[in-house]
Every structure is written in C-alpha cells, then in structure tokens.
Write an enzyme that holds these catalytic residues in place. Sequence first.
Site, PDB file in Angstrom:
ATOM      1  CD  GLU A 286      28.397 -11.560  -4.774  1.00  0.00           C
ATOM      2  OE1 GLU A 286      27.628 -10.816  -5.382  1.00  0.00           O
ATOM      3  OE2 GLU A 286      29.226 -11.153  -3.938  1.00  0.00           O
ATOM      4  CB  CYS A 320      24.342 -13.731 -12.584  1.00  0.00           C
ATOM      5  SG  CYS A 320      25.931 -12.926 -12.632  1.00  0.00           S
TER       6      CYS A 320
HETATM    7  N1  NAD Z   1      25.182 -12.786  -8.619  1.00  0.00           N
HETATM    8  C1  NAD Z   1      26.256 -13.268  -9.204  1.00  0.00           C
HETATM    9  O1  NAD Z   1      27.339 -12.692  -9.152  1.00  0.00           O
HETATM   10  C2  NAD Z   1      26.169 -14.568  -9.967  1.00  0.00           C
HETATM   11  C3  NAD Z   1      27.229 -14.927 -10.802  1.00  0.00           C
HETATM   12  C4  NAD Z   1      27.160 -16.127 -11.499  1.00  0.00           C
HETATM   13  C5  NAD Z   1      26.061 -16.949 -11.378  1.00  0.00           C
HETATM   14  N2  NAD Z   1      25.025 -16.565 -10.572  1.00  0.00           N
HETATM   15  C6  NAD Z   1      23.842 -17.411 -10.475  1.00  0.00           C
HETATM   16  O2  NAD Z   1      24.226 -18.780 -10.414  1.00  0.00           O
HETATM   17  C7  NAD Z   1      23.246 -19.611 -11.008  1.00  0.00           C
HETATM   18  C8  NAD Z   1      23.887 -20.532 -12.031  1.00  0.00           C
HETATM   19  O3  NAD Z   1      24.891 -21.284 -11.444  1.00  0.00           O
HETATM   20  P1  NAD Z   1      24.665 -22.786 -10.934  1.00  0.00           P
HETATM   21  O4  NAD Z   1      23.702 -23.478 -11.828  1.00  0.00           O
HETATM   22  O5  NAD Z   1      26.011 -23.383 -10.763  1.00  0.00           O
HETATM   23  O6  NAD Z   1      23.987 -22.534  -9.521  1.00  0.00           O
HETATM   24  P2  NAD Z   1      23.632 -23.582  -8.370  1.00  0.00           P
HETATM   25  O7  NAD Z   1      23.017 -22.802  -7.271  1.00  0.00           O
HETATM   26  O8  NAD Z   1      22.879 -24.730  -8.905  1.00  0.00           O
HETATM   27  O9  NAD Z   1      25.054 -24.174  -7.904  1.00  0.00           O
HETATM   28  C9  NAD Z   1      26.093 -23.345  -7.439  1.00  0.00           C
HETATM   29  C10 NAD Z   1      27.022 -24.157  -6.544  1.00  0.00           C
HETATM   30  O10 NAD Z   1      26.314 -24.554  -5.363  1.00  0.00           O
HETATM   31  C11 NAD Z   1      26.481 -25.952  -5.151  1.00  0.00           C
HETATM   32  N3  NAD Z   1      25.309 -26.444  -4.417  1.00  0.00           N
HETATM   33  C12 NAD Z   1      24.150 -26.960  -4.913  1.00  0.00           C
HETATM   34  N4  NAD Z   1      23.310 -27.258  -3.906  1.00  0.00           N
HETATM   35  C13 NAD Z   1      23.944 -26.926  -2.749  1.00  0.00           C
HETATM   36  C14 NAD Z   1      23.572 -26.968  -1.373  1.00  0.00           C
HETATM   37  N5  NAD Z   1      22.392 -27.428  -0.969  1.00  0.00           N
HETATM   38  N6  NAD Z   1      24.451 -26.510  -0.453  1.00  0.00           N
HETATM   39  C15 NAD Z   1      25.650 -26.016  -0.837  1.00  0.00           C
HETATM   40  N7  NAD Z   1      26.051 -25.959  -2.128  1.00  0.00           N
HETATM   41  C16 NAD Z   1      25.206 -26.403  -3.064  1.00  0.00           C
HETATM   42  C17 NAD Z   1      26.651 -26.510  -6.552  1.00  0.00           C
HETATM   43  O11 NAD Z   1      27.236 -27.789  -6.510  1.00  0.00           O
HETATM   44  C18 NAD Z   1      27.529 -25.446  -7.188  1.00  0.00           C
HETATM   45  O12 NAD Z   1      28.869 -25.624  -6.827  1.00  0.00           O
HETATM   46  C19 NAD Z   1      22.242 -18.640 -11.623  1.00  0.00           C
HETATM   47  O13 NAD Z   1      21.148 -18.514 -10.758  1.00  0.00           O
HETATM   48  C20 NAD Z   1      23.017 -17.333 -11.722  1.00  0.00           C
HETATM   49  O14 NAD Z   1      22.217 -16.179 -11.750  1.00  0.00           O
HETATM   50  C21 NAD Z   1      25.064 -15.410  -9.859  1.00  0.00           C
END
Ligand code: NAD
Length: 522
Positions: A286, A320
């Site tokens: 997501e 999001c």
């Molecule tokens: N579509 C949805 O339902 C939904 C819901 C909430 C948030 N979001 C999206 O999430 C983002 C905001 O959240 P964020 O800043 O925590 O996102 P992010 O992608 O920076 O991090 C999300 C998670 O991924 C981990 N992560 C980072 N790099 C990684 C890698 N290389 N491999 C595996 N895991 C890794 C992070 O530590 C964290 O736990 C926005 O883009 C938002 O739109 C989407």
Amino acid sequence: MTTLGAFANEPVLELRRAAVRSQLAEALDRLDRQLPLSVPVSIGSDARPGDGTDSTDPGDPDRLVARCSSATDTEVRAAVQAAAEGFRAWSQLGAADRAAALIRAAAWLRAKRLELAALEVRECVKPWPEADADVCEAIDFLEYYARCAVELDAGRPLLQVPGERNELRYVPRGVVAVIAPWNFPIAIPCGMTAAALAAGNAVVLKPAEQSPGCGQRLLEALRAGGVPPGALSLLPGDGEVGAALVSDPGVHTIAFTGSMPVGLEIVRAAAEVAPGQKHLKRVVAELGGKNCVIVDADADLDEAVPAIVSSAFAYAGQKCSAAARVLVHDAIADQLIERVAGAVRVLVVAQASELGTEVPPVIESSAQERVSRYADLAARDGRIVARAENVPQRGWFCPPTVAADLPAGSPVLEEEIFGPLLAIERVRSVEHACDVVDGLPFALTGGLFARDPATVRYVRDRTPVGNLYVNRGITGAMVGRQPFGGNRLSGTGTKAGGPDYLLHFVEPRAVTENTMRHGLVV
Ligand SMILES: NC(=O)c1ccc[n+]([C@@H]2O[C@H](COP(=O)([O-])OP(=O)(O)OC[C@H]3O[C@@H](n4cnc5c(N)ncnc54)[C@H](O)[C@@H]3O)[C@@H](O)[C@H]2O)c1
C-alpha cells in the site's frame, strides 16, 4: 468459542463532552510521567532492551518518547527462524481460536484507548480526534479480520459430481514480514498484523522508526490477547532492518505500507530467489498517492470548501489519502480559490495535545525541510494564494499553504509531498480533469464535487483510483465500509478493511477425492 456477532465499527469518543476531555488530559499527564517508554527487540519470549533509534515528540523534539533498541542482522534472522517455529502451533490452532485471541486483543486496546491515544499525540503528533480514531480503527481491524478468517476457513463451495468430492480450502502461507509507516501508528501495523495472524501466519513486525512506542503497545495487546510469543516478534529499527527482513529467505509474504520508492525497492528485492528458497515471496503493498479532487461548475461550494480543506490539511496533510490537488472548473475557479484561501488562513495550527488543533506539526525535521522546499518551488513557479501565518516556533511546524497557477509538469503537481501544501488548478471541463488524473502514475484516492448524476457516473467509470469519494471529504476510510487501497504505483490494489484482504495471506488448496469405493483393504 462464542459465536461472533455482526461486525460494527468502534464508536469514536465524544470529545465535545467536558468529562471526556478531562479524561484525555489525565491520560496524557499519566503518560508523560512514564516517558520514555522502553522498546526492546522482542523475539519469541526473549526481549533485548538497548539504545537505537529513539523516538521523540515532533511538537517538542527535546522530549524523548521511546528509548528503542535496533534489531541487528543476526536478530532479524533469529526472528524469522522463531516465526517459522511458532508458525506450526499457531497455524494448527484453528481459525476460531485464533479469532478469539484477536478479539481479546481488541478488548485490551479498548480498555486502554485513552492512554494509547495519548501516546499517538506524543509520538506522532496526532491531534486527539485523529489519535482516537486510529485506536478505533485498530480495534476494527482486529474484530473484522477475526470474522473474515472464520468465514474463509470454511472454504468455497465447488461443483460436485457423483463419485468425486471437491474441496477448496485456504491455508496460511508461513512467515509474514509486516513493515509499517508512522502516520497511522497503531491502526496500520495492527491491520496488516491482524490479517496475517487471523489467517494462521506467524508475523515479524517492524514498526516505523518514528513510532516504535506504538508498535510496542500493539505487541503487548496481541500477546495479552493470547497470541503466543512464537507467532509474533517485534523488530524496532530503521529501513535497514526492513530491508534485511525482506531479503530473508524464510519470509513468505511481505505486507508493506509506506512510500512508493521504498515499495518499489521491496518488490524488486522480494523477486530474488535465494539458494535453497522453495517459494516465491508475495508482496502486499500500500503506497503513496497524489490525490486529486475534481470540482465541477455546478458543485455546492458550501459542501466542497470545508471538505477540501480538511482533506488537505487535517493531520498536516500526512495521510496517504489526503487531497494534494484540486482540479476546478474554470467557471467557478476564482470563487473556489478565494473561499479555500480564506478558510486556510484561519486554520488553527497548534500542538496536537490542544483540543481544537486543526494542523499539528509534521513528523520530523526532514519532513519540514521537504515541505518547505516544495512550497518555495510553488512560490517560484506559480502563485501562493494563501498561507496560515500564525505558526508556533517550537516543533516541526509547516504553515498550511495553497498554491495556484503552477505549470503542467511541476514537481509540486506530480510528486507526493506529504505535508500541508495544496495545489489548485483550473480545468476546462470534467473530461479535462479526468485526463489530468489519468496522466498520473499514482491512483490512490480521488474526489468529485458535482450535482449531475451523469457527471458522477462518468467520473466513476473513468477514474483509475482505488477509492473515489463523491460529494464528501476524501479521507477517513472505515473498516468494512470503505475497503481501502490504491492502484497503479499506489499499490498492489489490495483493499485493507475489505472482504478480500485475507486472501493475500493464504494459499488456496484444492483437494479432489475419488469416492467410488473399490472394496475395503483390511
Ligand atoms: N496506501 C496506504 O494505505 C498508505 C497508508 C499510510 C501511508 N502510506 C504512505 O506511506 C508514506 C509515509 O510513511 P513513511 O514515511 O513511514 O514511509 P517509508 O516508505 O519511508 O517507510 C515505511 C516503512 O518502511 C521501512 N523501510 C524504509 N526503507 C526500507 C527498505 N529499503 N526496505 C524495507 N523497509 C524499509 C521504514 O523503516 C518504515 O518502517 C507515504 O508515502 C504515504 O502515502 C500509504
């Protein structure tokens, strides 16, 4: 186990009641006296406290919220191994007993909802109504997926013919890595974890580095509900911990919610098959969005303006589903811009703990820098039509801003900013607006304000987005009512909180038995 009744959404608190408001203040006070919380690496029954990626209060960055250890590569491997072992007993428990554990975890969250909301206020600067709604959504996920799992366990009916018995059942896939963001710090990790567990998988949960305290409380809820330690481990840490988990050959499914670039990286890494790995990893993703609201010439602006403003600026635009672009018909564009601008100038920008706050700080200093970079670009290439000037100095605040007259192709129009910056653009017609939406790689949420049912049908049929909202705000999906998830580069199209979500965590197994007896061997 008692039969589960029909699912209903958990009611939110009535914040207009003085008694409720003073209970929240007391809960925050109690929490503040307990800070910092300790978040160990929890693998099965073992817990290792330590120093790592601590979380702080974005409204007061000197306040430490959680002292948090960071999982090492060895611990990642150990957690996956522990989950592989824990999987055997948990998967054999039976859907009804697993559902009962989730229902008890929901009761635990319900009993502690005030202190959990207080933790979200401190760790993620969620204003009270949003923090409370997040805890309610977590409860909903547990209750909803528990019911879905019992239903799914019955399998699906198949065509039967004489002499043959056909059966279709769903079995859990194995070890699920859950990798979560911080913006719905209990609900989102809870949803992915609850779905995986309900379907009989074991989970290794990596919460976001910004919200480890919330991740720890979720672990406590599920363990208190009766999920055995072997079926659920917690690996706090940053992105590297997530990456190590994704590449571990013992992981069967990765449930990820987060940004598009990280999601794409996970899809790539998960496609690798390590020597000896006997399965393909499945990725449930997501991702982010660039969500557009279309406003037709006949729209009711009394309805559209407040809905657009709250969709764009509640929680400082860090949902999001938040509105990022408004595509408004030329005929009413000036009027809409003037009214949105007026509403944005008077938004209450304040600390999350203050009741009445409409726009809290953003999550961290790098987010503040990112939003201000885009705001500078919008001022340079377009026109700033409103900015709320009254912004506190302490904390990672960004002034809510509205921009207009940006040139096509501007990064402000095309990239996810994830902060309180809204772009308004004029369009010739609803068809033109739909062309703009169709040109985007993202397809998460979208909105439409229009009175003509033919226009509503037209946009419904043309939109690529996963969730379209008509004549209302575009955030606040409810479990069981608005199954939620994006298409295109906004995700794998899976719908959280919907009837099909559990299918991502199981494998179908069809068994056909020849029931013609050929004599009995004794
Ligand atoms: N579509 C949805 O339902 C939904 C819901 C909430 C948030 N979001 C999206 O999430 C983002 C905001 O959240 P964020 O800043 O925590 O996102 P992010 O992608 O920076 O991090 C999300 C998670 O991924 C981990 N992560 C980072 N790099 C990684 C890698 N290389 N491999 C595996 N895991 C890794 C992070 O530590 C964290 O736990 C926005 O883009 C938002 O739109 C989407």
